[in-house]
Structure formats: C-alpha cells, structure tokens
Scaffold this active site. Structure first.
Site, PDB file in Angstrom:
ATOM      1  N   LYS A  13      -6.776 -48.628  15.678  1.00 56.11           N
ATOM      2  CA  LYS A  13      -6.596 -48.818  14.232  1.00 56.11           C
ATOM      3  C   LYS A  13      -7.442 -47.824  13.431  1.00 56.11           C
ATOM      4  CE  LYS A  13      -7.947 -53.176  14.171  1.00 56.11           C
ATOM      5  NZ  LYS A  13      -8.325 -53.428  15.586  1.00 56.11           N
ATOM      6  N   ARG A  88      -8.437 -61.031   9.572  1.00 55.11           N
ATOM      7  CA  ARG A  88      -8.560 -61.436  10.969  1.00 55.11           C
ATOM      8  C   ARG A  88      -8.337 -62.926  11.150  1.00 55.11           C
ATOM      9  NH1 ARG A  88     -12.146 -56.809  12.552  1.00 55.11           N
ATOM     10  NH2 ARG A  88     -12.536 -56.865  14.771  1.00 55.11           N
ATOM     11  N   ARG A 127     -15.466 -46.046  25.573  1.00 60.70           N
ATOM     12  CA  ARG A 127     -16.150 -45.956  24.277  1.00 60.70           C
ATOM     13  C   ARG A 127     -17.598 -46.434  24.392  1.00 60.70           C
ATOM     14  NH1 ARG A 127     -13.325 -48.621  19.008  1.00 60.70           N
ATOM     15  NH2 ARG A 127     -14.568 -50.472  19.446  1.00 60.70           N
ATOM     16  N   ARG A 133     -21.924 -48.540  21.445  1.00 62.02           N
ATOM     17  CA  ARG A 133     -21.871 -49.575  20.402  1.00 62.02           C
ATOM     18  C   ARG A 133     -22.129 -50.935  21.045  1.00 62.02           C
ATOM     19  NH1 ARG A 133     -16.531 -50.110  16.604  1.00 62.02           N
ATOM     20  NH2 ARG A 133     -16.661 -52.371  16.816  1.00 62.02           N
ATOM     21  N   ARG A 144     -14.793 -60.758  21.642  1.00 61.27           N
ATOM     22  CA  ARG A 144     -13.964 -60.166  20.576  1.00 61.27           C
ATOM     23  C   ARG A 144     -12.476 -60.325  20.889  1.00 61.27           C
ATOM     24  NH1 ARG A 144     -16.047 -54.269  20.334  1.00 61.27           N
ATOM     25  NH2 ARG A 144     -14.812 -54.044  18.452  1.00 61.27           N
TER      26      ARG A 144
END
Ligand code: AMP
Length: 195
Positions: A13, A88, A127, A133, A144
């Site tokens: 996204k 969300r 990632r 992160r 998540r």
C-alpha cells in the site's frame, strides 16, 4: 478523487501510495506514518501508542480518526486523498464516511491489494532484515495479521455493498501492480499531472 488502498500489512500500500502522490499530486494519509512521526518526536501521543504499535495491536479508533480529521482540509486543495492503512475497523470506516460527507466529499474507490500469506511473510522478513522496524518482527507481525483478518477484513463487505471495491492482484512487480491500479483509476486529471 478519494481512494483507499486496502490490504494486509506489507501488501504494498505504502509503495503504491507514494507513486500515486508523485504521479497524480494527491495527498497520502498514512496513519501508520503519522503515528511513527509522533513516536519519533517524543510527543505525549507517541508515548501513548509506542507499546501498542510495537506489539502489533491496533491503536484506538478515536486516536486515528482525530489524526485523519485534522488532515482532511489539505487533501481538498490537492484534489483528493489516498488513505493508506486507514480505515482499519468498521467504526473508522463509518467515521470516515461521515467526516467526508460533512465536507461534501466521499470515498470514490477502494483498491484491494491481494497478496497471499506466504508472500506476505517473505516480504516482511525481508523488510525486517533491511529496515529493522520493530513491528515487523515475526511475533508482532503475527498480531498485525490477526488484527487485519479479525478487524479490518470485515470492511470488504462494507465497501462491496457500496459498490466501491476493486480487486487488484498484488503479487506481481511494483510496475505490474501500478498498471492495474492505473487501469482502475483511469487517467489522471490533466491539471493534476505533475513531473
Ligand atoms: P502501518 O504502517 O499502516 O502498518 O501501521 C503500523 C501500526 O500503526 C499498526 O500496526 C497499528 O498499531 C498502528 N495503526 C496504523 N494505522 C492504524 C489504524 N487505522 N487503526 C489502528 N491502528 C493503526
């Protein structure tokens, strides 16, 4: 035009939103980016959400709705917003509809990026290795993904019922996904084309 980029975390996204900003001059509203900025600045809001985000849980509807509401005026001048990571929950979607209605605006299209779970897990571990992160670690990512499946996926019938949902295969290259999105959106308005 106001559009929502919809999909699980790591569906692409953010990447597609940034491209649309560059090519169409729209404003990207990413609640995740806003919350990370609040944490980086050490603000009271940042302090409040830091632990929640690190665990991969959703922050409260009231917080993210307020963040979006504050930014809506600037999107009008730009000719529209790309909502990335918001809404969300059904409560967020209803709040967004009513905030936009109050400004004589609406969501025009919801682009759903479909990516299977195997590919999502590969992307996220890449990632995590590259960017580190905190909420990309395997435990937080599992939370998540569960939040997406339990709380966010129910928005699909909400937008399908409004006839706004467009499905895009998110498994291809960035360029292939971009081409499908462009096809769904149609050409950019001439005045908005930049670069
Ligand atoms: P993102 O960058 O969109 O993946 O968001 C990172 C994290 O920020 C999420 O895992 C949540 O903890 C929080 N967050 C971002 N957007 C929302 C939202 N719309 N509702 C609740 N929490 C959010």
């Amino acid at each position: 035009m106001n559009l929502i980029l919809f999909g699980p975390p790591a569906a692409g996204k953010g990447t597609q939103a940034k491209r649309l900003v560059d090519e169409r001059g729209m404003v990207q509203l990413s609640t995740g980016d806003m919350l990370r900025a609040a944490i980086a600045s050490g603000s009271p809001l940042g302090e409040r959400v830091k632990g929640i985000m690190e665990r991969g849980e959703l922050v409260s509807d009231a917080i993210v709705i307020a963040l979006i509401e504050e930014r809506l005026p600037e999107t009008e001048a730009a000719g529209g917003a790309i909502f990335d990571g918001f809404p969300r929950t059904v409560a967020q979607a209803e709040a967004l509809d009513s905030m936009l209605a109050g400004r004589n605006a609406k969501i025009d299209v919801v682009i759903r990026l479909r990516v299977n779970e195997h590919e999502l897990l590969e992307r996220i571990s890449r990632r995590f290795a590259e960017q580190g992160r905190a909420d990309d670690n395997p435990d937080a990512y599992a939370v998540r993904l569960k939040a997406y499946n339990d709380q966010t996926a129910p928005l699909l019938p909400y937008y399908a019922a409004q006839d706004k949902l467009v499905e895009v295969d998110g498994m291809g290259t960035v360029e292939a996904v971009a081409a499908e999105i462009d096809h769904a959106l149609g050409p950019p308005p001439v005045a908005a084309a930049v670069g």
